[in-house]
Design a protein around this motif. Structure first.
Motif, PDB file in Angstrom:
ATOM      1  N   LEU A 156       0.841  -1.187   0.000  1.00 12.72           N
ATOM      2  CA  LEU A 156       0.000   0.000   0.000  1.00 12.72           C
ATOM      3  C   LEU A 156       0.878   1.240   0.000  1.00 12.72           C
ATOM      4  O   LEU A 156       1.892   1.291   0.673  1.00 12.72           O
ATOM      5  N   LYS A 157       0.469   2.246  -0.756  1.00 17.23           N
ATOM      6  CA  LYS A 157       1.274   3.468  -0.815  1.00 17.23           C
ATOM      7  C   LYS A 157       1.049   4.327   0.416  1.00 17.23           C
ATOM      8  O   LYS A 157       1.939   4.969   0.908  1.00 17.23           O
ATOM      9  N   LYS A 158      -0.165   4.368   0.867  1.00 19.61           N
ATOM     10  CA  LYS A 158      -0.407   5.115   2.101  1.00 19.61           C
ATOM     11  C   LYS A 158      -1.514   4.434   2.879  1.00 19.61           C
ATOM     12  O   LYS A 158      -2.383   3.792   2.320  1.00 19.61           O
ATOM     13  N   LYS A 159      -1.429   4.593   4.168  1.00 17.35           N
ATOM     14  CA  LYS A 159      -2.425   3.990   5.039  1.00 17.35           C
ATOM     15  C   LYS A 159      -3.695   4.828   5.015  1.00 17.35           C
ATOM     16  O   LYS A 159      -3.655   6.037   5.036  1.00 17.35           O
ATOM     17  N   GLU A 160      -4.786   4.151   4.959  1.00 11.73           N
ATOM     18  CA  GLU A 160      -6.053   4.858   5.021  1.00 11.73           C
ATOM     19  C   GLU A 160      -6.915   4.190   6.062  1.00 11.73           C
ATOM     20  O   GLU A 160      -6.908   2.978   6.207  1.00 11.73           O
ATOM     21  N   HIS A 161      -7.646   4.994   6.760  1.00 13.64           N
ATOM     22  CA  HIS A 161      -8.526   4.440   7.773  1.00 13.64           C
ATOM     23  C   HIS A 161      -9.932   4.297   7.215  1.00 13.64           C
ATOM     24  O   HIS A 161     -10.384   5.119   6.444  1.00 13.64           O
ATOM     25  N   VAL A 162     -10.568   3.229   7.612  1.00 10.67           N
ATOM     26  CA  VAL A 162     -11.929   3.001   7.186  1.00 10.67           C
ATOM     27  C   VAL A 162     -12.861   3.619   8.208  1.00 10.67           C
ATOM     28  O   VAL A 162     -12.811   3.290   9.378  1.00 10.67           O
ATOM     29  N   ASN A 167     -22.274   1.636  -4.915  1.00  6.84           N
ATOM     30  CA  ASN A 167     -23.708   1.723  -4.631  1.00  6.84           C
ATOM     31  C   ASN A 167     -24.109   1.195  -3.263  1.00  6.84           C
ATOM     32  O   ASN A 167     -25.261   1.335  -2.865  1.00  6.84           O
ATOM     33  N   PHE A 168     -23.161   0.577  -2.574  1.00  4.59           N
ATOM     34  CA  PHE A 168     -23.541  -0.071  -1.321  1.00  4.59           C
ATOM     35  C   PHE A 168     -22.360  -0.087  -0.371  1.00  4.59           C
ATOM     36  O   PHE A 168     -21.277  -0.546  -0.730  1.00  4.59           O
ATOM     37  N   GLY A 169     -22.554   0.410   0.854  1.00  4.56           N
ATOM     38  CA  GLY A 169     -21.535   0.281   1.884  1.00  4.56           C
ATOM     39  C   GLY A 169     -20.290   1.100   1.610  1.00  4.56           C
ATOM     40  O   GLY A 169     -20.257   1.951   0.718  1.00  4.56           O
ATOM     41  N   TYR A 170     -19.232   0.828   2.395  1.00  2.00           N
ATOM     42  CA  TYR A 170     -17.986   1.595   2.277  1.00  2.00           C
ATOM     43  C   TYR A 170     -16.746   0.746   2.482  1.00  2.00           C
ATOM     44  O   TYR A 170     -15.629   1.240   2.502  1.00  2.00           O
ATOM     45  N   CYS A 171     -16.918  -0.558   2.657  1.00  2.00           N
ATOM     46  CA  CYS A 171     -15.766  -1.424   2.861  1.00  2.00           C
ATOM     47  C   CYS A 171     -16.068  -2.788   2.242  1.00  2.00           C
ATOM     48  O   CYS A 171     -17.020  -3.458   2.645  1.00  2.00           O
ATOM     49  N   HIS A 172     -15.281  -3.144   1.231  1.00  2.00           N
ATOM     50  CA  HIS A 172     -15.541  -4.372   0.477  1.00  2.00           C
ATOM     51  C   HIS A 172     -14.259  -5.191   0.374  1.00  2.00           C
ATOM     52  O   HIS A 172     -13.176  -4.633   0.217  1.00  2.00           O
ATOM     53  N   ALA A 192      -8.914  -5.174   0.607  1.00  2.00           N
ATOM     54  CA  ALA A 192     -10.111  -4.413   0.962  1.00  2.00           C
ATOM     55  C   ALA A 192     -10.143  -3.117   0.157  1.00  2.00           C
ATOM     56  O   ALA A 192      -9.103  -2.525  -0.139  1.00  2.00           O
ATOM     57  N   TYR A 193     -11.366  -2.708  -0.204  1.00  2.00           N
ATOM     58  CA  TYR A 193     -11.564  -1.508  -1.027  1.00  2.00           C
ATOM     59  C   TYR A 193     -12.622  -0.613  -0.402  1.00  2.00           C
ATOM     60  O   TYR A 193     -13.525  -1.087   0.290  1.00  2.00           O
ATOM     61  N   ASP A 194     -12.522   0.675  -0.714  1.00  2.00           N
ATOM     62  CA  ASP A 194     -13.582   1.598  -0.313  1.00  2.00           C
ATOM     63  C   ASP A 194     -14.612   1.706  -1.440  1.00  2.00           C
ATOM     64  O   ASP A 194     -14.545   0.967  -2.425  1.00  2.00           O
ATOM     65  N   ARG A 195     -15.535   2.644  -1.293  1.00  2.00           N
ATOM     66  CA  ARG A 195     -16.608   2.744  -2.282  1.00  2.00           C
ATOM     67  C   ARG A 195     -16.115   3.233  -3.643  1.00  2.00           C
ATOM     68  O   ARG A 195     -16.816   3.097  -4.654  1.00  2.00           O
ATOM     69  N   ASN A 196     -14.906   3.783  -3.681  1.00  2.00           N
ATOM     70  CA  ASN A 196     -14.337   4.226  -4.953  1.00  2.00           C
ATOM     71  C   ASN A 196     -13.362   3.202  -5.538  1.00  2.00           C
ATOM     72  O   ASN A 196     -12.572   3.525  -6.423  1.00  2.00           O
ATOM     73  N   SER A 197     -13.414   1.982  -5.004  1.00  2.00           N
ATOM     74  CA  SER A 197     -12.522   0.899  -5.437  1.00  2.00           C
ATOM     75  C   SER A 197     -11.054   1.228  -5.176  1.00  2.00           C
ATOM     76  O   SER A 197     -10.166   0.725  -5.868  1.00  2.00           O
ATOM     77  N   LYS A 198     -10.801   2.092  -4.189  1.00  2.00           N
ATOM     78  CA  LYS A 198      -9.434   2.349  -3.743  1.00  2.00           C
ATOM     79  C   LYS A 198      -9.102   1.403  -2.605  1.00  2.00           C
ATOM     80  O   LYS A 198      -9.935   1.149  -1.735  1.00  2.00           O
ATOM     81  N   ARG A 199      -7.867   0.899  -2.618  1.00  7.79           N
ATOM     82  CA  ARG A 199      -7.429  -0.010  -1.560  1.00  7.79           C
ATOM     83  C   ARG A 199      -7.471   0.674  -0.210  1.00  7.79           C
ATOM     84  O   ARG A 199      -7.054   1.818  -0.079  1.00  7.79           O
ATOM     85  N   ILE A 200      -7.915  -0.058   0.785  1.00  2.00           N
ATOM     86  CA  ILE A 200      -7.884   0.432   2.156  1.00  2.00           C
ATOM     87  C   ILE A 200      -7.234  -0.626   3.045  1.00  2.00           C
ATOM     88  O   ILE A 200      -7.182  -1.803   2.684  1.00  2.00           O
ATOM     89  N   THR A 201      -6.746  -0.180   4.170  1.00  5.45           N
ATOM     90  CA  THR A 201      -6.121  -1.085   5.124  1.00  5.45           C
ATOM     91  C   THR A 201      -7.156  -1.580   6.119  1.00  5.45           C
ATOM     92  O   THR A 201      -7.864  -0.790   6.707  1.00  5.45           O
TER      93      THR A 201
END
Ligand SMILES: [Zn+2]
Length: 142
Positions: A9-15, A106-111, A125-134
């Motif tokens: 991951l390039k940067k940490k993101e919080h869900v 269209n649904f939720g925020y963590c996939h 794991a991805y956010d609603r914009n299909s960006k990787r999340i930790t």
């Protein structure tokens, strides 16, 4: 088929609203994905009071086929602990398809997408914009 190695991951993101996923649930996802292979496994993710994703909802009417799992969400909008979805890919690539990205937005925020061979290192794991999340894997309480 080569082992999938996730890119760092390039940067940490919080869900927002979800701190992590329990080790126990991750293990259940791995087992379900293996037993459903070569078809796709799909379910809805739910968090507990501590913000840890700790429960799978298997929806009646969910279709697990050799195409993308179809989710039905109309009954879930009232549940504030639902964070998103998980599904498996029979390929070694846990990368969202166009249909996945459309679902995520269209649904939720963590996939979560977990890819073959279905282990602790083959999911993203991805956010609603299909960006990787930790998503931190939390040791399960006994
Ligand atoms: Zn997919």
């Amino acid at each position: 088929m080569g082992m999938f190695r996730p890119m760092p991951l390039k940067k940490k993101e919080h869900v927002k609203g979800a701190l992590g996923i329990s080790e126990r649930l991750l293990d259940s996802i791995i087992k379900a994905s293996k037993s459903t292979y070569p078809n796709e496994f799909g379910a809805v993710l739910r968090k507990n009071r501590d913000g840890v994703i700790d429960e799978l909802l298997m929806l009646p009417g969910t279709i697990s086929g050799n195409r993308h799992a179809e989710f039905r969400f109309y009954m879930l909008h009232a549940d504030r602990n639902v964070v998103g979805t998980v599904h498996s890919h029979p390929s070694p690539y846990p990368i969202p398809s166009d249909a996945d990205s459309s679902l995520f937005s269209n649904f939720g925020y963590c996939h979560i997408i977990i890819a073959y061979p279905y282990n602790e290192n083959s999911w993203i794991a991805y956010d609603r914009n299909s960006k990787r999340i930790t998503l931190k894997v939390m040791a399960s309480k006994q």
